[in-house]
Design a protein around this motif. Structure first.
Motif, PDB file in Angstrom:
ATOM      1  N   UNK A  55       0.802  -1.218   0.000  1.00 46.30           N
ATOM      2  CA  UNK A  55       0.000   0.000   0.000  1.00 46.30           C
ATOM      3  C   UNK A  55       0.840   1.276   0.000  1.00 46.30           C
ATOM      4  N   UNK A  56       2.127   1.158  -0.243  1.00 46.04           N
ATOM      5  CA  UNK A  56       3.006   2.328  -0.294  1.00 46.04           C
ATOM      6  C   UNK A  56       2.502   3.298  -1.363  1.00 46.04           C
ATOM      7  N   UNK A  57       2.396   4.587  -1.031  1.00 43.20           N
ATOM      8  CA  UNK A  57       1.812   5.545  -1.976  1.00 43.20           C
ATOM      9  C   UNK A  57       2.734   5.871  -3.153  1.00 43.20           C
ATOM     10  N   UNK A  58       3.947   5.351  -3.144  1.00 45.89           N
ATOM     11  CA  UNK A  58       4.840   5.533  -4.289  1.00 45.89           C
ATOM     12  C   UNK A  58       4.583   4.509  -5.391  1.00 45.89           C
ATOM     13  N   UNK A  59       3.777   3.494  -5.097  1.00 42.23           N
ATOM     14  CA  UNK A  59       3.524   2.425  -6.066  1.00 42.23           C
ATOM     15  C   UNK A  59       2.359   2.795  -6.982  1.00 42.23           C
ATOM     16  N   UNK A  60       2.548   2.604  -8.287  1.00 48.43           N
ATOM     17  CA  UNK A  60       1.494   2.751  -9.285  1.00 48.43           C
ATOM     18  C   UNK A  60       1.355   1.405  -9.995  1.00 48.43           C
ATOM     19  N   UNK A  61       0.186   0.795  -9.921  1.00 45.39           N
ATOM     20  CA  UNK A  61      -0.020  -0.548 -10.475  1.00 45.39           C
ATOM     21  C   UNK A  61      -0.881  -0.475 -11.725  1.00 45.39           C
ATOM     22  N   UNK A  62      -0.432  -1.133 -12.780  1.00 45.58           N
ATOM     23  CA  UNK A  62      -1.205  -1.295 -14.005  1.00 45.58           C
ATOM     24  C   UNK A  62      -1.346  -2.784 -14.272  1.00 45.58           C
ATOM     25  N   UNK A  63      -2.449  -3.186 -14.887  1.00 47.95           N
ATOM     26  CA  UNK A  63      -2.642  -4.585 -15.233  1.00 47.95           C
ATOM     27  C   UNK A  63      -3.032  -4.691 -16.701  1.00 47.95           C
ATOM     28  N   UNK A  64      -2.237  -5.444 -17.462  1.00 43.73           N
ATOM     29  CA  UNK A  64      -2.559  -5.667 -18.863  1.00 43.73           C
ATOM     30  C   UNK A  64      -3.747  -6.619 -18.973  1.00 43.73           C
ATOM     31  N   UNK A  65      -4.648  -6.342 -19.904  1.00 39.28           N
ATOM     32  CA  UNK A  65      -5.807  -7.214 -20.108  1.00 39.28           C
ATOM     33  C   UNK A  65      -5.399  -8.542 -20.719  1.00 39.28           C
ATOM     34  N   UNK A  66      -4.328  -8.540 -21.498  1.00 42.31           N
ATOM     35  CA  UNK A  66      -3.769  -9.775 -22.057  1.00 42.31           C
ATOM     36  C   UNK A  66      -2.253  -9.679 -21.973  1.00 42.31           C
ATOM     37  N   UNK A  67      -1.609 -10.828 -22.083  1.00 46.09           N
ATOM     38  CA  UNK A  67      -0.156 -10.863 -21.983  1.00 46.09           C
ATOM     39  C   UNK A  67       0.475 -10.199 -23.207  1.00 46.09           C
ATOM     40  N   UNK A  68       1.229  -9.130 -22.958  1.00 43.01           N
ATOM     41  CA  UNK A  68       1.845  -8.365 -24.038  1.00 43.01           C
ATOM     42  C   UNK A  68       3.312  -8.705 -24.261  1.00 43.01           C
ATOM     43  N   UNK A  69       3.958  -9.296 -23.247  1.00 43.31           N
ATOM     44  CA  UNK A  69       5.396  -9.514 -23.325  1.00 43.31           C
ATOM     45  C   UNK A  69       6.142  -8.356 -22.682  1.00 43.31           C
TER      46      UNK A  69
END
Length: 235
Positions: A55-69
């Motif tokens: 939960x560190x506020x320096x972290x930005x999380x993105x999630x790809x909808x499909x595996x891009x490599x």
């Protein structure tokens, strides 16, 4: 809020056993002024869940909808970094606690250098230190004719140079994209590498170099063709 000085960029895919160690090694850095961009590349195990536990506020999380490599995921991250510098991190490795501090200080003192790597301490199925021999720009570039002479996960990059010259990864390459990248950008950047092993590189079945060994061999052959064609044009 002012932009962070460093953007740490990490793509993760099916590394639930190791991603926590990787994240914690960045969060525990002695240098604190950074953002941490983590891209989950459509993992099919518990990787994304583990990432979201932090939960560190320096972290930005993105999630790809499909595996891009890896290459496509890194390009996605490069387009949103806010830092003056971008530091790479692989999700199955560990950074030394002073890594960001030492690379940042070096680049601040050497405005002529665009990409700074470090040596690596291998662990897992292999041990030893890798990459400490070539530290100067001319030697690193000369070495690119036979292998990748920059340790990909270790680098810190001056983003002004990347954006100015539109230096992004070739997304058609699923393995060995680092070698092609360094060779492609060599005319636009100056390299250096610190002798200190500030990065712990895990060697095991999860390692992309091992998982895609046959692909890597084909990629090496393709790279040699590119290099030989360049040499023939000069001769």
């Amino acid at each position: 809020m002012s932009a962070p000085v460093i953007s740490v960029l990490m793509s993760a895919y099916n590394v639930e056993k190791y991603v926590g160690e990787a994240i914690e090694s960045i969060l525990s850095q002695t240098y604190k002024d950074f953002e941490f961009i983590i891209i989950d590349d459509a993992s099919m195990d518990g990787t994304f869940s583990i990432i979201n536990q932090y939960k560190d506020n320096r972290i930005r999380v993105l999630q790809n909808e499909k595996n891009l490599g890896l290459a496509a995921s890194l390009n996605k991250g490069l387009h949103i970094v806010e830092g003056k510098y971008m530091a790479r991190m692989d999700a199955d490795d560990i950074s030394h606690i002073q890594r960001l501090e030492k690379q940042h200080n070096f680049l601040e003192q050497r405005p002529d250098i665009d990409i700074c790597g470090t040596s690596m301490q291998l662990f897992g199925v292999e041990d030893g230190v890798s990459g400490q021999d070539l530290t100067e720009d001319a030697d690193i570039k000369a070495g690119l004719v036979w292998k990748s002479t920059v340790q990909h996960g270790t680098v810190m990059v001056r983003m002004e140079t990347i954006f100015k010259n539109n230096l992004f990864y070739d997304e058609s390459i699923r393995a060995g994209q680092d070698w092609k990248y360094w060779y492609s950008v060599k005319d636009y950047v100056r390299f250096a590498s610190l002798k200190d092993p500030l990065y712990f590189y895990r060697r095991g079945d999860q390692n992309i170099t091992i998982r895609f060994r046959s692909t890597s061999q084909k990629r090496a052959a393709a790279m040699y063709k590119i290099i030989f064609d360049d040499i023939n044009q000069i001769l």
